[in-house]
Design a protein around this motif. Structure first.
Motif, PDB file in Angstrom:
ATOM      1  N   ARG A  25      96.991   8.839  19.062  1.00 46.92           N
ATOM      2  CA  ARG A  25      96.063   8.868  17.919  1.00 46.92           C
ATOM      3  C   ARG A  25      94.741   8.180  18.269  1.00 46.92           C
ATOM      4  O   ARG A  25      93.669   8.599  17.820  1.00 46.92           O
ATOM      5  CB  ARG A  25      96.705   8.193  16.700  1.00 46.92           C
ATOM      6  CG  ARG A  25      97.799   9.033  16.062  1.00 46.92           C
ATOM      7  CD  ARG A  25      98.370   8.387  14.818  1.00 46.92           C
ATOM      8  NE  ARG A  25      99.465   9.176  14.282  1.00 46.92           N
ATOM      9  CZ  ARG A  25      99.332  10.231  13.480  1.00 46.92           C
ATOM     10  NH1 ARG A  25      98.115  10.622  13.115  1.00 46.92           N
ATOM     11  NH2 ARG A  25     100.378  10.891  13.045  1.00 46.92           N
ATOM     12  N   ALA A  26      94.831   7.113  19.085  1.00 47.83           N
ATOM     13  CA  ALA A  26      93.611   6.405  19.505  1.00 47.83           C
ATOM     14  C   ALA A  26      92.736   7.324  20.363  1.00 47.83           C
ATOM     15  O   ALA A  26      91.508   7.352  20.206  1.00 47.83           O
ATOM     16  CB  ALA A  26      93.979   5.144  20.280  1.00 47.83           C
ATOM     17  N   ILE A  27      93.361   8.101  21.252  1.00 45.63           N
ATOM     18  CA  ILE A  27      92.613   9.067  22.080  1.00 45.63           C
ATOM     19  C   ILE A  27      91.913  10.075  21.167  1.00 45.63           C
ATOM     20  O   ILE A  27      90.737  10.397  21.343  1.00 45.63           O
ATOM     21  CB  ILE A  27      93.552   9.794  23.076  1.00 45.63           C
ATOM     22  CG1 ILE A  27      94.080   8.821  24.130  1.00 45.63           C
ATOM     23  CG2 ILE A  27      92.830  10.967  23.757  1.00 45.63           C
ATOM     24  CD1 ILE A  27      95.167   9.399  25.022  1.00 45.63           C
ATOM     25  N   HIS A  28      92.660  10.572  20.170  1.00 51.12           N
ATOM     26  CA  HIS A  28      92.088  11.543  19.223  1.00 51.12           C
ATOM     27  C   HIS A  28      90.888  10.948  18.483  1.00 51.12           C
ATOM     28  O   HIS A  28      89.837  11.595  18.345  1.00 51.12           O
ATOM     29  CB  HIS A  28      93.165  11.982  18.228  1.00 51.12           C
ATOM     30  CG  HIS A  28      92.670  12.869  17.137  1.00 51.12           C
ATOM     31  ND1 HIS A  28      92.288  14.172  17.354  1.00 51.12           N
ATOM     32  CD2 HIS A  28      92.464  12.630  15.808  1.00 51.12           C
ATOM     33  CE1 HIS A  28      91.869  14.711  16.212  1.00 51.12           C
ATOM     34  NE2 HIS A  28      91.972  13.789  15.256  1.00 51.12           N
ATOM     35  N   GLN A  29      91.032   9.699  18.002  1.00 51.96           N
ATOM     36  CA  GLN A  29      89.965   9.048  17.247  1.00 51.96           C
ATOM     37  C   GLN A  29      88.710   8.795  18.085  1.00 51.96           C
ATOM     38  O   GLN A  29      87.604   8.721  17.561  1.00 51.96           O
ATOM     39  CB  GLN A  29      90.462   7.718  16.659  1.00 51.96           C
ATOM     40  CG  GLN A  29      91.407   7.876  15.478  1.00 51.96           C
ATOM     41  CD  GLN A  29      90.783   8.641  14.318  1.00 51.96           C
ATOM     42  OE1 GLN A  29      89.600   8.505  14.027  1.00 51.96           O
ATOM     43  NE2 GLN A  29      91.572   9.480  13.659  1.00 51.96           N
ATOM     44  N   LEU A  30      88.889   8.637  19.398  1.00 51.47           N
ATOM     45  CA  LEU A  30      87.755   8.390  20.290  1.00 51.47           C
ATOM     46  C   LEU A  30      87.128   9.684  20.802  1.00 51.47           C
ATOM     47  O   LEU A  30      86.097   9.658  21.472  1.00 51.47           O
ATOM     48  CB  LEU A  30      88.208   7.545  21.495  1.00 51.47           C
ATOM     49  CG  LEU A  30      88.549   6.069  21.211  1.00 51.47           C
ATOM     50  CD1 LEU A  30      89.264   5.467  22.412  1.00 51.47           C
ATOM     51  CD2 LEU A  30      87.291   5.278  20.898  1.00 51.47           C
ATOM     52  N   SER A  31      87.769  10.816  20.503  1.00 51.70           N
ATOM     53  CA  SER A  31      87.321  12.096  21.066  1.00 51.70           C
ATOM     54  C   SER A  31      86.341  12.800  20.124  1.00 51.70           C
ATOM     55  O   SER A  31      86.240  12.456  18.944  1.00 51.70           O
ATOM     56  CB  SER A  31      88.532  13.004  21.307  1.00 51.70           C
ATOM     57  OG  SER A  31      88.979  13.551  20.072  1.00 51.70           O
ATOM     58  N   PRO A  32      85.645  13.821  20.622  1.00 51.24           N
ATOM     59  CA  PRO A  32      84.739  14.601  19.751  1.00 51.24           C
ATOM     60  C   PRO A  32      85.496  15.361  18.661  1.00 51.24           C
ATOM     61  O   PRO A  32      84.893  15.906  17.753  1.00 51.24           O
ATOM     62  CB  PRO A  32      84.064  15.578  20.728  1.00 51.24           C
ATOM     63  CG  PRO A  32      84.278  14.996  22.092  1.00 51.24           C
ATOM     64  CD  PRO A  32      85.577  14.267  22.027  1.00 51.24           C
ATOM     65  N   ARG A  33      86.835  15.414  18.763  1.00 52.50           N
ATOM     66  CA  ARG A  33      87.656  16.157  17.794  1.00 52.50           C
ATOM     67  C   ARG A  33      88.147  15.281  16.639  1.00 52.50           C
ATOM     68  O   ARG A  33      89.009  15.697  15.866  1.00 52.50           O
ATOM     69  CB  ARG A  33      88.874  16.764  18.521  1.00 52.50           C
ATOM     70  CG  ARG A  33      88.504  17.750  19.611  1.00 52.50           C
ATOM     71  CD  ARG A  33      89.716  18.134  20.447  1.00 52.50           C
ATOM     72  NE  ARG A  33      89.332  19.026  21.533  1.00 52.50           N
ATOM     73  CZ  ARG A  33      89.452  20.358  21.483  1.00 52.50           C
ATOM     74  NH1 ARG A  33      89.944  20.936  20.396  1.00 52.50           N
ATOM     75  NH2 ARG A  33      89.078  21.104  22.501  1.00 52.50           N
ATOM     76  N   ARG A  34      87.641  14.047  16.557  1.00 51.80           N
ATOM     77  CA  ARG A  34      88.185  13.067  15.596  1.00 51.80           C
ATOM     78  C   ARG A  34      88.167  13.553  14.136  1.00 51.80           C
ATOM     79  O   ARG A  34      88.991  13.131  13.337  1.00 51.80           O
ATOM     80  CB  ARG A  34      87.448  11.736  15.709  1.00 51.80           C
ATOM     81  CG  ARG A  34      86.022  11.730  15.237  1.00 51.80           C
ATOM     82  CD  ARG A  34      85.391  10.348  15.379  1.00 51.80           C
ATOM     83  NE  ARG A  34      85.150  10.015  16.769  1.00 51.80           N
ATOM     84  CZ  ARG A  34      84.070  10.376  17.456  1.00 51.80           C
ATOM     85  NH1 ARG A  34      83.139  11.105  16.865  1.00 51.80           N
ATOM     86  NH2 ARG A  34      83.929  10.035  18.717  1.00 51.80           N
TER      87      ARG A  34
END
Length: 461
Positions: free
Chosen positions: A189-198
């Protein structure tokens, strides 16, 4: 600050004297002043307006001549809002009661009659101290939470956080490796939140939790009439996650026959629903996780080698909780705070024997086990402090932080590993440790190590 005013800080005044109410309200017009006449109204106002500073008379109805109701009000306020600052007001003869209120947790006291200028200074200072403490808590939390939802101070984990920050903006498929309960989904979830797809969806599926005959339709969806009971076309997890992130948890449990379909999706980024003939393009970031040894499974033939290389473009090894320096107590305190708030329990912390037990326990179930134990302890605790018994942990062995003792244990461990790696060859073990052979002999004798005799015989041969 009051949720009703974006400009003025909220000041709650708990006072039943109407004349004094008017005087204080008029004087403190720079604040959003809320008036409550008794304990029940004060608690209701506190919940509604979230005042950070409270001026409270100790003599409250129905016990206006006594202080018991006032003391109960102080306790109730601190139970609901422990960070709030209470300034108690008392008569000239109530000095002793005021001191008791401060001992209970009130911030300061003020003796009537009211001198607005002096009280003004006390209130200003209370707001200032409250804001400083709030900033300090935020700062401390940001340091302990390097990524959203991830609590750690361990150097190894902080290094992993930096790694995730680099992976996040890319589209690379990564796999998180680690024991069950180490926080793999939190990191995904942290990777997702840091990504352009957040701003798009994060969709998780546990491959081990879905029956083998349903996992294909769960992942890729199905067309109406594809099988008995398929009354309407249904999107699968992959389509649902379009433009977002798909998290495949326990990927090592995916059936072999479905692995080829997953590989095709990862390579071509198209899917076919069960019972369908149309290929549909999907744009999904894929993150996988497993507690299994995928390389071993590849050698055994239970996991496709081509899929292994496709999902392991980037791998992150997450250490178990027992190997994270200082994280056991840090996480225990985090869960204590969270669950105490959730269950409205006034828990101040852990007893020394509980801290020692937390540190010495190996936590085989990792963070998930700690979460469950602390939650139970918060609910079952009789006092303000969680005990070892509340946690259901055994008495800790002596927890030594004596440097000499720690160094000795480290030396013994290194000697044993070196002997094991060199098949009890002392010359090779000494070389591996970067010491001379005589020094190695001295260390073996110093620690009276049982493995020494077989090693010495091996060297003599």
């Amino acid at each position: 600050m009051s949720r009703h005013s974006s400009h003025k800080p909220t000041l709650l005044i708990v006072e039943d004297d109407r004349g004094l109410q008017s005087q204080l309200r008029w004087h403190f017009d720079q604040y959003e002043t809320i008036i409550a006449e008794n304990r029940q109204d004060a608690i209701a106002a506190l919940r509604l307006h979230e005042a950070s500073v409270i001026i409270q008379d100790l003599g409250l109805p129905p016990d206006e001549d006594g202080v018991e109701e006032g003391f109960k009000c102080v306790q109730d306020i601190l139970r609901i809002a422990p960070a709030s600052k209470i300034i108690v007001m008392t008569g000239k003869t109530g000095h002793e009661h005021a001191i008791k209120a401060v001992a209970m947790g009130a911030y300061d006291y003020y003796e009537k009659p009211v001198d607005p200028t002096t009280l003004d200074l006390i209130v200003q200072r209370a707001f200032h101290i409250h804001d400083l403490e709030e900033d300090n808590r935020r700062l401390a939390m940001s340091k302990q939470e390097p990524l959203d939802g991830l609590i750690t101070n361990d150097p190894q984990m902080l290094k992993i956080c930096r790694q995730l920050e680099k992976i996040a903006p890319t589209t690379v498929t990564c796999t998180l490796l680690g024991e069950s309960g180490t926080g793999k989904e939190v990191m995904a979830r942290a990777i997702h939140q840091l990504s352009p797809r957040r701003e798009k969806r994060f969709v998780a599926i546990n491959c081990a939790a879905v029956p083998e005959n349903l996992i294909e339709s769960e992942l890729f969806g199905y067309e109406k009439g594809a099988f008995t009971g398929a009354n309407k076309t249904t999107l699968g997890k992959v389509e649902t996650a379009n433009e977002g992130t798909l998290f495949l948890d326990e990927i090592g449990d995916m059936p072999l026959n479905l692995q080829s379909k997953l590989l095709r999706f990862l390579q071509e980024r198209v899917i076919e629903r069960v019972g369908g003939r149309t290929e549909m393009p999907v744009d999904v970031r894929v993150i996988c996780a497993t507690n299994k040894d995928l390389q071993k499974m590849v050698h055994e033939g239970s996991f496709r080698e081509d899929l292994f290389y496709r999902i392991c473009e980037m791998t992150v090894d997450i250490p178990p909780l027992r190997d994270r320096q200082g994280d056991k107590v840090l996480l225990a305190r985090h869960f204590k705070t969270r669950f105490a708030k959730e269950h409205d329990q006034k828990i101040s912390g852990f007893t020394p024997d509980a801290i020692a037990a937390i540190e010495s326990y190996s936590w085989p179930g990792n963070i998930r086990e700690m979460e469950n134990k602390v939650k139970r302890a918060v609910i079952m605790a009789d006092g303000k402090y969680i005990t070892r018994e509340d946690l259901g942990l055994a008495v800790a062995g002596e927890l030594s932080l004596n440097l000499r003792h720690v160094r000795q244990e480290a030396e013994k461990g290194a000697i044993l590993r070196a002997l094991s790696m060199t098949d009890n060859n002392i010359s090779a073990a000494a070389k591996l440790l970067g010491i001379t052979r005589p020094t190695f002999y001295d260390l073996i004798k110093k620690y009276d190590m049982p493995i020494a005799n077989s090693a010495l015989n091996s060297e003599a041969d």
